[in-house]
Design an enzyme around this catalytic site. Structure first.
Site, PDB file in Angstrom:
ATOM      1  N   GLU A 277       0.831  -1.199   0.000  1.00 41.64           N
ATOM      2  CA  GLU A 277       0.000   0.000   0.000  1.00 41.64           C
ATOM      3  C   GLU A 277       0.865   1.247   0.000  1.00 41.64           C
ATOM      4  O   GLU A 277       1.986   1.229   0.498  1.00 41.64           O
ATOM      5  CB  GLU A 277      -0.864   0.006   1.267  1.00 41.64           C
ATOM      6  CG  GLU A 277      -1.764  -1.194   1.320  1.00 41.64           C
ATOM      7  CD  GLU A 277      -2.541  -1.274   2.621  1.00 41.64           C
ATOM      8  OE1 GLU A 277      -2.658  -0.252   3.319  1.00 41.64           O
ATOM      9  OE2 GLU A 277      -3.026  -2.368   2.916  1.00 41.64           O
TER      10      GLU A 277
ATOM     11  N   CYS B 114       3.514   8.388   1.489  1.00 42.98           N
ATOM     12  CA  CYS B 114       3.968   7.363   2.422  1.00 42.98           C
ATOM     13  C   CYS B 114       4.050   6.066   1.621  1.00 42.98           C
ATOM     14  O   CYS B 114       3.062   5.641   1.021  1.00 42.98           O
ATOM     15  CB  CYS B 114       2.935   7.252   3.547  1.00 42.98           C
ATOM     16  SG  CYS B 114       3.236   5.903   4.678  1.00 42.98           S
TER      17      CYS B 114
ATOM     18  N   CYS C 202       5.785  -7.657   6.927  1.00 44.25           N
ATOM     19  CA  CYS C 202       6.799  -7.124   7.841  1.00 44.25           C
ATOM     20  C   CYS C 202       7.157  -8.210   8.848  1.00 44.25           C
ATOM     21  O   CYS C 202       6.299  -8.979   9.272  1.00 44.25           O
ATOM     22  CB  CYS C 202       6.251  -5.900   8.569  1.00 44.25           C
ATOM     23  SG  CYS C 202       7.477  -5.085   9.634  1.00 44.25           S
TER      24      CYS C 202
ATOM     25  N   CYS D 199       4.984  -6.116  15.403  1.00 43.99           N
ATOM     26  CA  CYS D 199       4.318  -5.213  16.358  1.00 43.99           C
ATOM     27  C   CYS D 199       2.858  -5.672  16.510  1.00 43.99           C
ATOM     28  O   CYS D 199       2.149  -5.844  15.505  1.00 43.99           O
ATOM     29  CB  CYS D 199       4.374  -3.771  15.864  1.00 43.99           C
ATOM     30  SG  CYS D 199       6.066  -3.197  15.607  1.00 43.99           S
TER      31      CYS D 199
ATOM     32  N   CYS E 175      -0.256  -3.841  14.772  1.00 40.64           N
ATOM     33  CA  CYS E 175      -0.106  -3.372  13.390  1.00 40.64           C
ATOM     34  C   CYS E 175      -0.619  -4.415  12.398  1.00 40.64           C
ATOM     35  O   CYS E 175      -0.353  -5.611  12.544  1.00 40.64           O
ATOM     36  CB  CYS E 175       1.365  -3.065  13.119  1.00 40.64           C
ATOM     37  SG  CYS E 175       1.715  -2.603  11.418  1.00 40.64           S
TER      38      CYS E 175
ATOM     39  N   CYS F 285      -1.491   1.820   7.311  1.00 39.94           N
ATOM     40  CA  CYS F 285      -0.925   0.930   6.303  1.00 39.94           C
ATOM     41  C   CYS F 285      -1.090  -0.526   6.705  1.00 39.94           C
ATOM     42  O   CYS F 285      -0.929  -0.885   7.855  1.00 39.94           O
ATOM     43  CB  CYS F 285       0.539   1.259   6.070  1.00 39.94           C
ATOM     44  SG  CYS F 285       0.696   2.383   4.702  1.00 39.94           S
TER      45      CYS F 285
END
Ligand code: SAH
Length: 365
Positions: free
Chosen positions: A104, A117, A124, A128, A131, A347
């Protein structure tokens, strides 16, 4: 002729990505075509400044050269799968990469600013807990051309008299885990023949990986560094940001201090405010102790809820108390307002929520 499954003779050859080419490689290819060197600058101008979508549009190149370019290269290798436009002017794109991976990127309009951004990885690995991007782990690093393609696709959404002004590496992924490609992209972003954006208007956001922060400092270009802190103690940060277990807040702050000493750029610490988790007055006092005396801005971000995760945006009262405690403690603090709150603005959420798209969101053909 054989017809074994491995026989690919009938498949069209995979063209190379023009955006993944380094400038000297483009010059080399032009030399093979017996073309002068200045053609490279011409092509770059079409791509980065005149916003061409195809080689065909590059009308000051000989027709034969345009044809050869189109035979050997793809200008864009990804496609826009979904676009969302918010009432506040924020635009978000879901990009589908050549191998089917999805990332994104966002365009934000704020006064005269036109900020983008962009993502650095598919997924990822940092984990986290609040997220959306890392819920399924990391799939791969983006190439520098794939990172640049996001920038160019967002640039092309601006009217001709507007330019991109700021870049933040705050999309999906951990930019410092893909540092070579991120730096190669940003080299072009700040090049006068590229997007011409000053490094002072470019921010790299990291979960906090000290060896990579030190490498960034040695690289010597004064990008802004934002460190995602989210907790004032290792005990809490280990739970919210699992990669912290191997690193620890002290080492992160020390490497960020070194980055500040080298770059002269004021640091930003990011703090996603999670209701009932990291928003107490006592935690604000701990943050004051941690950041006092540092030349840093604390950027407090209200949590953008992610479907299926148990975290909540804090109440208005909790936000006010938290803010007052920080301000009284002398911390330089900024409370960010949410942009694009009517679209899947955080995101990773758009990719995740695709199956639940409503009619107000516009899947592209
Ligand atoms: N990996 C990098 C950059 C990507 S995330 C980093 O950790 O900084 C960019 C910022 O958005 C980080 O501070 C991240 O913690 C924050 N963020 C992630 N999910 C969020 C959410 N749902 N609401 C608000 N901020 C979020």
């Amino acid at each position: 002729m054989t017809d074994t499954p491995g026989d690919l003779e009938t498949s069209p050859p995979q063209r190379r990505s023009l955006l993944d080419l380094h400038r000297d490689e483009l010059v080399g290819w032009l030399a093979e075509q017996k073309q002068p060197k200045f053609r490279a600058a011409q092509i770059l101008r079409w791509v980065y400044q005149q916003r061409a979508m195809s080689f065909e549009e590059m009308t000051d190149l000989p027709a034969k050269l345009r044809q050869r370019l189109a035979e050997d290269f793809d200008l864009f290798t990804a496609s826009v799968e979904v676009e969302q436009v918010s009432h506040d002017g924020t635009e978000k794109l879901l990009i589908r990469l050549r191998d089917g991976g999805e990332v994104e990127c966002v365009l934000l309009r704020d006064g005269p600013r036109r900020s983008i951004c962009v993502s650095s990885q598919v997924g990822c690995a940092m984990g986290c807990v609040f997220c959306a991007s890392g819920l399924d782990g990391v799939k791969r690093n983006l190439t520098h051309g794939e990172i640049m393609e996001q920038m160019l696709r967002l640039q092309r959404r601006l009217p001709a008299d507007e330019r991109l002004s700021h870049i933040v590496m705050m999309g999906m992924g951990e930019p410092l885990a893909n540092l070579d490609n991120v730096l190669a992209t940003l080299d072009i972003a700040r090049d006068a023949d590229g997007l011409g954006i000053s490094p002072r208007r470019i921010t790299i956001s990291t979960v906090g990986l000290p060896p990579a922060i030190d490498r960034l400092a040695r690289h010597g270009v004064p990008y802004n560094l934002a460190v995602s802190l989210h907790a004032p103690s290792d005990e809490l940060r280990n739970r919210l940001v699992p990669v912290n277990v191997k690193v620890g807040i002290d080492k992160i702050l020390a490497s960020a201090d070194r980055y500040f000493a080298t770059s002269g750029r004021r640091l930003t610490y990011e703090y996603v405010l999670l209701g009932g988790v990291n928003d107490s007055i006592q935690q604000a006092h701990e943050l004051v102790r941690l950041l006092r005396g540092r030349s840093a801005l604390l950027n407090v971000i209200p949590y953008n809820p992610v479907a299926g995760l148990p975290y909540k945006t804090p109440s208005a009262g909790a936000v006010t108390q938290f803010r007052e405690a920080l301000e009284q403690g002398g911390v330089n603090v900024q409370f960010r307002t949410r942009k694009g709150s009517d679209i899947d603005a955080a995101c990773g959420q758009l990719r995740r929520n695709r199956e639940q798209l409503t009619e107000s969101q516009l899947p592209l053909a």
